[in-house]
Scaffold this motif. Structure first.
Motif, short mmCIF file in Angstrom:
data_model
loop_
_atom_site.label_atom_id
_atom_site.label_comp_id
_atom_site.label_asym_id
_atom_site.label_seq_id
_atom_site.Cartn_x
_atom_site.Cartn_y
_atom_site.Cartn_z
N GLY A 109 0.56 -1.10 0.00
CA GLY A 109 -0.37 -0.21 -0.01
C GLY A 109 0.64 1.17 0.08
O GLY A 109 0.29 2.00 -0.65
N TRP A 110 2.01 0.95 0.96
CA TRP A 110 3.04 2.34 1.25
C TRP A 110 3.14 2.69 -0.69
O TRP A 110 3.56 3.46 -1.21
N GLU A 111 3.98 1.71 -1.26
CA GLU A 111 4.49 1.72 -2.56
C GLU A 111 3.67 2.41 -3.38
O GLU A 111 4.06 3.19 -4.10
N TRP A 112 2.70 1.95 -3.68
CA TRP A 112 1.15 2.46 -4.45
C TRP A 112 1.05 3.99 -3.93
O TRP A 112 1.09 4.33 -5.03
N LEU A 113 1.49 4.01 -2.54
CA LEU A 113 0.57 5.37 -2.26
C LEU A 113 1.79 6.01 -2.95
O LEU A 113 1.51 7.73 -3.43
N THR A 114 2.82 6.34 -2.26
CA THR A 114 4.36 7.05 -3.42
C THR A 114 4.17 6.68 -4.36
O THR A 114 4.68 8.55 -5.30
N LEU A 115 3.29 5.37 -5.56
CA LEU A 115 3.91 5.82 -6.84
C LEU A 115 2.64 6.64 -7.15
O LEU A 115 3.06 7.51 -8.61
N LYS A 116 1.67 7.05 -6.90
CA LYS A 116 0.89 7.63 -7.16
C LYS A 116 0.24 9.08 -6.45
O LYS A 116 -0.92 9.18 -7.16
N TRP A 117 0.96 9.50 -5.62
CA TRP A 117 0.53 10.48 -5.19
C TRP A 117 0.48 11.60 -5.88
O TRP A 117 -0.57 12.56 -5.38
N ALA A 118 1.72 11.87 -6.50
CA ALA A 118 1.19 12.80 -7.76
C ALA A 118 0.13 13.06 -8.66
O ALA A 118 -0.26 13.89 -9.91
N GLU A 119 -0.27 11.91 -8.70
CA GLU A 119 -1.79 11.79 -9.70
C GLU A 119 -2.97 12.54 -9.24
O GLU A 119 -3.48 11.97 -8.75
N PRO A 120 -3.66 13.43 -10.45
CA PRO A 120 -4.58 13.67 -9.52
C PRO A 120 -6.15 12.66 -10.04
O PRO A 120 -6.11 12.10 -11.06
N LYS A 121 -7.53 12.31 -8.54
CA LYS A 121 -7.97 11.63 -9.44
C LYS A 121 -9.00 12.50 -10.13
O LYS A 121 -9.23 13.58 -9.96
N PRO A 122 -9.37 11.85 -10.93
CA PRO A 122 -10.20 12.26 -11.56
C PRO A 122 -11.74 12.89 -11.42
O PRO A 122 -12.82 12.08 -10.36
N LEU A 123 -12.13 13.70 -11.35
CA LEU A 123 -13.71 14.28 -10.81
C LEU A 123 -13.66 14.66 -9.39
O LEU A 123 -14.05 15.64 -9.24
N LEU A 124 -12.25 14.44 -8.65
CA LEU A 124 -11.90 14.79 -7.56
C LEU A 124 -11.06 15.86 -7.04
O LEU A 124 -10.74 17.33 -6.66
N GLY A 125 -9.62 15.07 -8.01
CA GLY A 125 -8.31 16.59 -8.30
C GLY A 125 -7.67 16.21 -7.12
O GLY A 125 -6.51 16.76 -6.16
N VAL A 126 -8.48 15.15 -5.82
CA VAL A 126 -7.01 14.30 -4.43
C VAL A 126 -6.25 14.19 -5.54
O VAL A 126 -6.29 13.24 -6.24
N PRO A 127 -5.52 13.62 -4.44
CA PRO A 127 -4.04 13.03 -5.28
C PRO A 127 -4.79 11.00 -5.51
O PRO A 127 -5.76 11.27 -4.12
N GLU A 128 -4.71 10.45 -6.43
CA GLU A 128 -4.72 9.60 -6.45
C GLU A 128 -4.22 8.24 -5.84
O GLU A 128 -4.82 7.04 -5.26
N GLY A 129 -3.28 8.52 -5.00
CA GLY A 129 -2.45 7.76 -3.78
C GLY A 129 -3.32 7.87 -2.48
O GLY A 129 -2.88 6.39 -1.62
N LEU A 130 -4.55 8.25 -2.18
CA LEU A 130 -5.30 8.61 -1.15
C LEU A 130 -6.39 6.64 -1.40
O LEU A 130 -6.62 6.10 0.20
N ASP A 131 -5.89 6.03 -2.83
CA ASP A 131 -7.13 5.12 -2.59
C ASP A 131 -6.60 3.96 -1.99
O ASP A 131 -7.00 2.79 -1.25
N TYR A 132 -4.76 4.30 -1.74
CA TYR A 132 -4.28 3.04 -0.64
C TYR A 132 -3.53 3.39 0.35
O TYR A 132 -3.42 2.41 1.02
#
Length: 164
Positions: A109-132
């Motif tokens: 989860g930490w690895e994916w969180l750090t990999l996806k943190w810079a990507e914004p979540k479509p429609l929300l604008g929050v980091p995609e890493g919040l999913d992990y």
């Protein structure tokens, strides 16, 4: 009751409360979606991704609380047939296996969180890493709760449910 047990009980209570709050928010979010679609004929775009994010957090927190309160599925009928000494060994092995799984879950989860943190979540604008993030939180809580169970097993005690 030791300080560690008190800490774990408090973490369990707060996790359960957060999961219940998340469930209330999830119901409100889905109701808003239904109201927007069928009453106002203008469906809000943010409700579905928020609902999916809430499901991740609710599930992860509830699983951690289930591990502490021994609400998870188990093969207790097989363990109950063993002599008391073998039961303790089997229970310790089970908790060690769950700790191993939780550590791996938190690390992934930490690895994916750090990999996806810079990507914004479509429609929300929050980091995609919040999913992990829920994997990291739940993994950490599960490790703490399993250690509590191992200590209680060592002392020949039982972990009492934290309640709400």
């Amino acid at each position: 009751m030791t300080a560690y047990t008190t800490l774990c009980a408090a973490l369990s209570r707060w996790s359960l409360r957060a999961a219940v709050l998340g469930l209330v928010l999830l119901v409100a979010c889905v109701q808003w979606q239904v109201l927007g679609r069928y009453v106002m004929n203008d469906s809000p775009t943010w409700t579905e991704p928020v609902a999916l994010l809430l499901v991740l957090y609710i599930t992860s927190l509830a699983v951690a609380v289930g591990v502490r309160d021994a609400g998870h599925l188990g093969m207790e009928s097989l363990v109950a047939l063993l002599p008391r000494g073998a039961q303790r060994v089997a229970e310790a092995l089970i908790h060690l296996c769950v700790i191993t799984f939780a550590v791996l879950m938190a690390m992934a989860g930490w690895e994916w969180l750090t990999l996806k943190w810079a990507e914004p979540k479509p429609l929300l604008g929050v980091p995609e890493g919040l999913d992990y993030l829920p994997l990291v939180i739940a993994g950490g809580l599960i490790v703490l709760f399993c250690i509590e169970h191992l200590i209680a097993l060592w002392r020949n005690e039982e972990v009492k449910e934290a309640g709400v």
